[in-house]
Scaffold this active site. Structure first.
Site, mmCIF file in Angstrom:
data_model
loop_
_atom_site.group_PDB
_atom_site.id
_atom_site.type_symbol
_atom_site.label_atom_id
_atom_site.label_comp_id
_atom_site.label_asym_id
_atom_site.label_seq_id
_atom_site.Cartn_x
_atom_site.Cartn_y
_atom_site.Cartn_z
ATOM 1 C CD1 TRP A 1 -2.760 1.417 0.379
ATOM 2 C CD2 TRP A 1 -2.276 1.724 2.547
ATOM 3 N NE1 TRP A 1 -3.627 2.356 0.877
ATOM 4 C CE2 TRP A 1 -3.352 2.565 2.197
ATOM 5 C CE3 TRP A 1 -1.804 1.748 3.864
ATOM 6 C CZ2 TRP A 1 -3.955 3.426 3.109
ATOM 7 C CZ3 TRP A 1 -2.402 2.588 4.770
ATOM 8 C CH2 TRP A 1 -3.461 3.414 4.397
ATOM 9 C CG ASP B 1 -2.200 -2.605 7.233
ATOM 10 O OD1 ASP B 1 -3.356 -2.648 7.702
ATOM 11 O OD2 ASP B 1 -1.827 -1.722 6.437
ATOM 12 C CB ALA C 1 -7.065 -2.641 5.991
ATOM 13 C CE LYS D 1 -10.798 0.632 3.066
ATOM 14 N NZ LYS D 1 -9.950 0.832 1.933
#
Ligand code: PLP
Ligand code: TYF
Length: 394
Positions: free
Chosen positions: A127, A208, A210, A243
């Site tokens: 990302w 991470d 998400a 999300k």
């Protein structure tokens, strides 16, 4: 003073959003920013979140400050959601943060405090915000191979070869599931290899996560992070609710520091509180409170999980439709990877010129590295995209 400021590079994903808005063509298709959209192109508020918001308006009696780490009830439900029973609750220090981005930023800050010389190993690609935040913080980054341009899957051999260079005190940044930007993910045996290697070298994993619930399911998507947390002595986890609760603008995230040494827990918690205080004092509460209410209320939780599953399955359906349309048009299986990838994104493997041609000729907006947001499609735009991909010569 201000004359010393220099223009900073724009975020390419956000710049693409702007270019899309300015395009007058009514056939345009937005496959850019990672926001879920339903078949009509709308980003809905999830039913359970809306219901919690109504309840909150009735029952909330104060807007006074929370604790520095946010509401402890939020940390409890999120730790349970992500880690299940992989580790005892007492081994996890946690602080609410503004979104998953805030959790990443606070996590990097903690690494810097603990080991100013730490190098952060990042997947190539990752990302873009990981890279820009690390750069801004003057932290050393080392890319490791991740994506195989040929198979469009994970290049596990390349990854392990590059991770052979980690040393004790370095950090390896991993995506918990639904890798952004490629859509290619580690399977459980590959996660095991990574865990063994981290434990051999003494490098610390930072995960991470998400998109829990967007890939193979809520439990399935947490398998990697649970394996790491249960088997490595120290782990950082940066989580986002943007999300899977659809609360992007509320800015709800959580940074966790898991440590198997029970004597370290209190100091880790104190450090997380300190870092919140240095950067913004108290984290945002509204989104975190909605998440807590949804997860603590069995009916709301069940409805949320059902709606999240509908979202996940709709993306999977679009993947399958796109892969089979491309198979029909190309007469080959070379796009089969689209149905294998998981999450919102797939990296198509198109060149920047091909991406540009699709934008110019077919008003299809995907990120320059050929990342496309599957949720930006619907049953009638899939054939348009498939034709554009073939026409561009991908
Ligand atoms: N990490 C990854 C890999 C992401 O794709 C995102 C974007 O949504 C985030 C973290 C954090 O998002 P947010 O700050 O909106 O919660
Ligand atoms: O990768 C994405 O599209 C999402 C959303 O600066 C996003 O993660 C994009 C850019 C950004 C913050 C979030």
């Amino acid at each position: 003073m201000f004359e010393a400021l220099k223009p900073q590079p724009a975020d390419k994903i956000l710049a693409l959003m702007q270019a899309y808005r300015e395009d007058p063509r009514d056939t345009k298709v937005d496959l850019g920013v990672g926001v879920y959209k339903d078949a009509s192109g709308h980003t809905p508020i999830m039913r359970a979140v809306k219901a919690a918001e109504k309840q909150l308006w009735e029952v909330e009696t104060t807007k006074s400050y929370t604790g520095l780490a946010g509401d402890p009830g939020y940390a409890d439900v999120m730790i349970d959601l992500i880690l299940g029973d992989a580790v005892p609750r007492s081994t996890v220090a946690a602080a609410a943060t503004p979104g998953g981005t805030g959790a990443c930023r606070q996590g990097f800050d903690l690494i810097k405090m603990a080991n100013p010389k730490a190098r952060v190993f990042v997947s190539n690609p990752t990302w873009p915000n990981h890279l820009s935040i690390l750069k801004h913080m003057n932290m050393e980054m080392v890319p490791y191979r991740y994506f195989d341009d040929e198979t469009r899957g994970v290049d596990c051999d390349g990854m392990m070869a590059d991770l052979a260079n980690v040393q004790a005190g370095d950090v390896v940044l991993l995506h918990g599931c639904c890798h952004n930007p490629t859509g290619a993910n580690l399977n459980l045996s590959e996660w095991k290899l990574v865990v063994e290697h981290l434990n051999k070298t003494g490098a610390v994993p930072m995960i991470d996560i998400a998109y829990q619930g967007f890939g193979d399911g809520l439990e399935e998507d947490a398998q990697g992070v649970r394996l790491v947390a249960g088997n490595c002595p120290e782990v950082l986890i940066a989580a986002s609710c943007s999300k899977n609760f659809g609360i992007y603008r509320e800015r709800a995230g959580l940074l966790m520091a898991v440590c198997s040494d029970p004597d370290r827990g209190a100091l880790n918690q104190q450090t997380l509180n300190f870092l919140n205080r240095q950067n913004y004092s108290f984290p945002p509460d509204h989104g975190a409170r909605l998440v807590t209410m949804v997860l603590n209320d069995p009916a709301l939780r069940a409805d949320w999980a059902t709606e999240l599953e509908e979202v996940r399955l709709s993306m999977l359906g679009l993947r399958e439709q796109l892969a089979s349309e491309l198979q029909r048009l190309s007469g080959s299986d070379r796009f089969g990877f689209i149905a294998q990838h998981r999450g919102m994104f797939s990296r198509l493997g198109a060149s920047p010129d091909q991406v540009e041609a699709m934008r110019r000729d077919s008003a299809i907006y995907m990120v320059g590295d050929s990342r496309l947001n599957i949720a930006g499609l619907n049953a009638s735009t899939v054939p348009i995209l498939a034709e554009a991909i073939i026409k561009a010569g991908v």
